[in-house]
Design a protein around this motif. Structure first.
Motif: not given
Ligand SMILES: [Fe+2]
Ligand SMILES: Cc1cc2nc3c(=O)[nH]c(=O)nc-3n(C[C@H](O)[C@H](O)[C@H](O)COP(=O)(O)O)c2cc1C
Ligand SMILES: [Fe+2]
Length: 391
Positions: A77-83, A143-145, A162-164
């Protein structure tokens, strides 16, 4: 490590980051979790992963349910590395798996991990049948990338957001009702203020879609899962994204010798006398990320700095730099400070507040060295007038 079945055949298999205290500039006193969800259906599907150092924890939870080799789909759902940090480990363990993500998600994964994987690219409105269930995808850009999307499973009335709707809380509880709405609401507000605040317009668009979905459960990628309080949560998100602060004041300041603090206290008194609650945040004892949840809900924001070497204090500059990025709108501001000879500190503060487009109904107050009795009385009156200006 045990999974938790959150719906029949849908398991939380995430990682708990008990020791996380700092998350890209945001202090996280309660740690956090990265939530991955495993769906057992004709096609075995994993939705999101965990930070790379918790990959073994996630895989050990998965292994109690199914051999990871059998995973068919890895939804990102999201590329940021925490996920996405453990996507490489999942793809090693599940060589036949295909990654399901948006075109931007694919590009982002390639840039982060430099690996050749098989992809199924999806966009808003597209669906993927995985057996008895359907995965419906809704992109939520910024939201937010740029790559963000959410995955909705209509058969379970489950939104994997995801982050939401996330919060940074580590714990043994998996559901909001187990910990309590008040605690989780506060953590969700802090999360929103520090991470999602700049993207209110995009949040509103995402809410327009989310509010049309029948929802029994929202599984965010951090913290507790919502199976209660969903209407209250959506109402809060509406309010935060609409920049609708409360009739409340926030005074943020730092001081070297105490004069700017005396000024802050006089302003506090004047505002409180007019019946507006005031939150005091001294920047030597509060990290900026602990201040901004109050920025989310305060209509009136007063910022004080003495002058140091022809400018404002670095702590105040850091706070202002941070909030400039968060782009709070519809606020009323006021700048103040003590100085010795040049007095640039408070003036610099004023110009940043004005630059954010805030209403500044009262002139900046810059006092030389130690405030006199009448100076403080004047500040009390200014406090009352400012309180009146946000009626
Ligand atoms: Fe994020
Ligand atoms: C290290 C240092 C540097 C300072 N530099 C300036 C300056 O460049 N211009 C100025 O107007 N005052 C300067 N001052 C004076 C302070 O602004 C003044 O003492 C003020 O009253 C301090 O307010 P406070 O009690 O809120 O810290 C400086 C003071 C210190 C300790
Ligand atoms: Fe995240």
């Amino acid at each position: 490590m045990q999974p938790i079945e959150i719906k029949p055949g849908v398991y939380w298999v995430g990682g708990i980051d008990w020791d996380l205290r700092y998350f890209h500039g945001y202090v996280t006193p309660h740690g956090s979790t990265y939530n991955s969800y495993l769906i057992i259906d004709d096609k075995i599907t994993l939705v999101d992963t965990v930070k790379h150092y918790l990959a073994d924890e996630m895989l050990s939870r998965i292994k109690t349910i199914v051999d990871p080799k059998k995973i068919d789909y890895m939804v990102v759902n999201h590329v940021e590395m925490d996920h996405s940090g453990s996507v490489p480990r999942v793809m090693e363990a599940a060589p036949n798996a295909k990654i399901v993500t948006t075109p931007k998600g694919k590009k982002g994964l390639e840039m982060h991990y430099k690996k050749e994987w098989d992809y199924i690219l999806v966009q808003t409105g597209e669906e993927l049948k995985i057996g008895s269930r359907t995965l419906k995808f809704v992109q939520t850009p910024m939201v937010h990338w740029p790559d963000n999307m959410v995955t909705y499973i209509p058969e379970d009335k489950l939104l994997l957001s995801n982050d939401a709707f996330g919060q940074h809380i580590a714990g043994t509880e998996r559901f909001v009702d187990q910990l309590g709405w008040d605690i989780v609401r506060e953590a969700a507000a802090s999360y929103y203020a520090n991470i999602v605040f700049p993207y209110g317009d995009q949040v509103k668009k995402a809410l327009d879609v989310v509010e049309t979905l029948p929802l029994e459960m929202i599984g965010p990628s951090h913290g507790l899962i919502w199976r209660s309080h969903i209407p209250e949560l959506l109402k809060e998100y509406r309010k935060w994204s609409g920049n609708e602060p409360d009739r409340k004041a926030l005074i943020v300041y730092d001081t070297m010798w105490g004069s700017t603090r005396e000024m802050a206290l006089a302003l506090q008194e004047g505002i409180e006398k007019s019946g507006v609650p005031v939150v005091m945040k001294f920047l030597q004892t509060n990290h900026i990320s602990e201040v901004v949840p109050h920025l989310l809900t305060a209509k009136l924001v007063l910022v004080g700095s003495p002058t140091l070497n022809n400018g404002m204090l670095p702590t105040v500059a850091a706070f202002l730099t941070y909030i400039k990025g968060l782009r709070p709108k519809k606020r009323t501001g006021f700048a103040f400070g003590s100085y010795g000879w040049g007095g640039q500190g408070a003036r610099e503060v004023a110009s940043v507040l004005e630059g954010m487009g805030w209403e500044m109904p009262e002139e900046t107050v810059n006092l030389q060295y130690i405030p006199e009795r009448e100076d403080l009385d004047n500040l009390k009156q200014i406090g009352s007038k400012l309180a009146g200006a946000i009626e």
